[in-house]
Design an enzyme around this catalytic site. Structure first.
Site, PDB file in Angstrom:
ATOM      1  N   SER A 200       0.827  -1.211   0.000  1.00 51.44           N
ATOM      2  CA  SER A 200       0.000   0.000   0.000  1.00 51.44           C
ATOM      3  C   SER A 200       0.857   1.254   0.000  1.00 51.44           C
ATOM      4  O   SER A 200       1.961   1.272   0.566  1.00 51.44           O
ATOM      5  CB  SER A 200      -0.895   0.001   1.252  1.00 51.44           C
ATOM      6  OG  SER A 200      -1.500   1.255   1.443  1.00 51.44           O
TER       7      SER A 200
ATOM      8  N   TYR B 264      -2.321  -0.225   9.919  1.00 55.81           N
ATOM      9  CA  TYR B 264      -2.502  -0.787   8.580  1.00 55.81           C
ATOM     10  C   TYR B 264      -1.209  -0.644   7.781  1.00 55.81           C
ATOM     11  O   TYR B 264      -0.723  -1.610   7.176  1.00 55.81           O
ATOM     12  CB  TYR B 264      -3.650  -0.075   7.868  1.00 55.81           C
ATOM     13  CG  TYR B 264      -3.783  -0.448   6.408  1.00 55.81           C
ATOM     14  CD1 TYR B 264      -4.207  -1.715   6.038  1.00 55.81           C
ATOM     15  CD2 TYR B 264      -3.470   0.462   5.394  1.00 55.81           C
ATOM     16  CE1 TYR B 264      -4.313  -2.073   4.699  1.00 55.81           C
ATOM     17  CE2 TYR B 264      -3.579   0.120   4.059  1.00 55.81           C
ATOM     18  CZ  TYR B 264      -4.002  -1.144   3.710  1.00 55.81           C
ATOM     19  OH  TYR B 264      -4.096  -1.502   2.393  1.00 55.81           O
TER      20      TYR B 264
END
Length: 341
Positions: free
Chosen positions: A143, A168
């Site tokens: 990501s 995350y």
């Protein structure tokens, strides 16, 4: 080839599975159908792949697609190492495309355990199965969030990324380190992809494109964080899928270093768009103004993302081609059709 796609009922996983099937590969899709967002949307994506909704809800049962002879689906948790190993042993995959993960930056502030279980334990199981069952190539989702508060733009994979600002992001950086270790120790190819704000038809309801469209249509306020002073590298789903499939099919240029087992790339549109301009594009497509509610910066958010995709361009001739207005139009057309607006 026979390919495992995890997260196959998710936004990107669904589109990747469909494209691989169109290219005549054999695909086994895996997803746990968790309720982080509307499960019906996930079920409807599977319906597009010919999977019976009732059959899909049973755990650890492989379901044959009614419309794609080369697609089967199994509902499974990546944390379930025993059943996951059985699937690897029985199917004998050539390639694994791991797109399953607990998504969402803000949700990681509320439920960190879900991220450890899915993104760390689950990914560890994928690596172990890939090692023991001789997978030729593991392609996995990272990501853009790993860049944290990086001020240098555009973001490059060589940038220092040891200061994530959300759990995350920390789990995604961990995935990259774990993949590097397994490539080094056990000699199989891994390719990590740092995704930049993907949008398009069948998108996630927690993403900006979906939230803004829904709010404007329903005359609800749009929450605009950091008073609109944000920029994102919005990337249309077809451009993302094209890049992933090129990597899976190993269609690379002469510049690609086949001696290296570990690779890491940014995959994005290679343009940074102001959030307020993005909202204005949605308003034009809907022919309707939104009611903007200016909000402070959210914990875990970053001010700007912008992908340098030169590595993917060089090695795979990757070239995103969907302008933002065209991508927004396609999403809104899908949204109106799906929700019968």
């Amino acid at each position: 080839m026979k390919i495992l796609v995890t997260g196959a009922a998710g936004f990107i996983g669904f589109h990747v599975s469909k494209k691989l099937l169109e290219h005549h590969h054999i695909v086994v899709g895996l997803d746990n159908l968790n309720d982080y967002y509307d499960v019906n949307l996930k079920i409807d994506r599977l319906d597009q792949l010919g999977v019976n909704s009732d059959e899909a809800k049973t755990f650890n049962q492989i379901v044959q697609s009614k419309s794609f002879g080369k697609f089967r689906f199994v509902r499974m948790d990546l944390q379930d190492k025993e059943h996951l190993s059985s699937v690897f042993e029985n199917e004998k995959f050539d390639i694994v495309c791991n797109l399953a993960a607990q998504a969402g930056v803000r949700y990681s502030l509320e439920n960190p355990t879900a991220y450890i279980e899915s993104n760390i334990v689950g990914f560890s199981n994928i690596l172990e199965c890939s090692r023991h069952f001789h997978i030729k190539h593991l392609v996995y989702a990272s990501s853009s969030s790993v860049y944290g508060l990086n001020k240098k733009v555009p973001f490059e994979t060589s940038d220092f990324v040891d200061h994530p600002i959300s759990l995350y992001a920390a789990t995604k950086k961990s995935n990259e380190l774990m993949a590097h270790t397994y490539s080094h120790l056990y000699g199989f190819r891994t390719t990590g992809l740092r995704f930049f704000t993907v949008y398009g038809p069948w998108g996630r309801p927690d993403m900006a494109m979906f939230l803004f469209t829904k709010a404007i249509i329903n005359n609800q306020p749009i929450k605009v964080f950091n008073n609109g002073d944000l920029e994102r590298d919005f990337t249309y789903i077809d451009d993302i899928v094209k890049g992933i499939v090129q990597i899976i099919e190993n269609r690379y240029s002469d510049s690609y270093n086949t001696d290296e087992l570990y690779h890491l790339y940014n995959i994005g549109n290679s343009k940074s768009v102001r959030l307020l301009d993005f909202i204005e594009t949605i308003e034009k497509a809907l022919d309707k103004k939104g009611n903007k509610e200016m909000m402070p910066m959210q914990p875990g958010d970053v001010k700007r993302t912008w992908a340098n995709v030169s590595g993917l361009e060089k090695d795979y001739n990757y070239s995103p081609s969907t302008p933002i207005n065209q991508g927004v139009d396609k999403f809104i057309n899908w949204y109106k059709d799906y929700y019968q607006v």
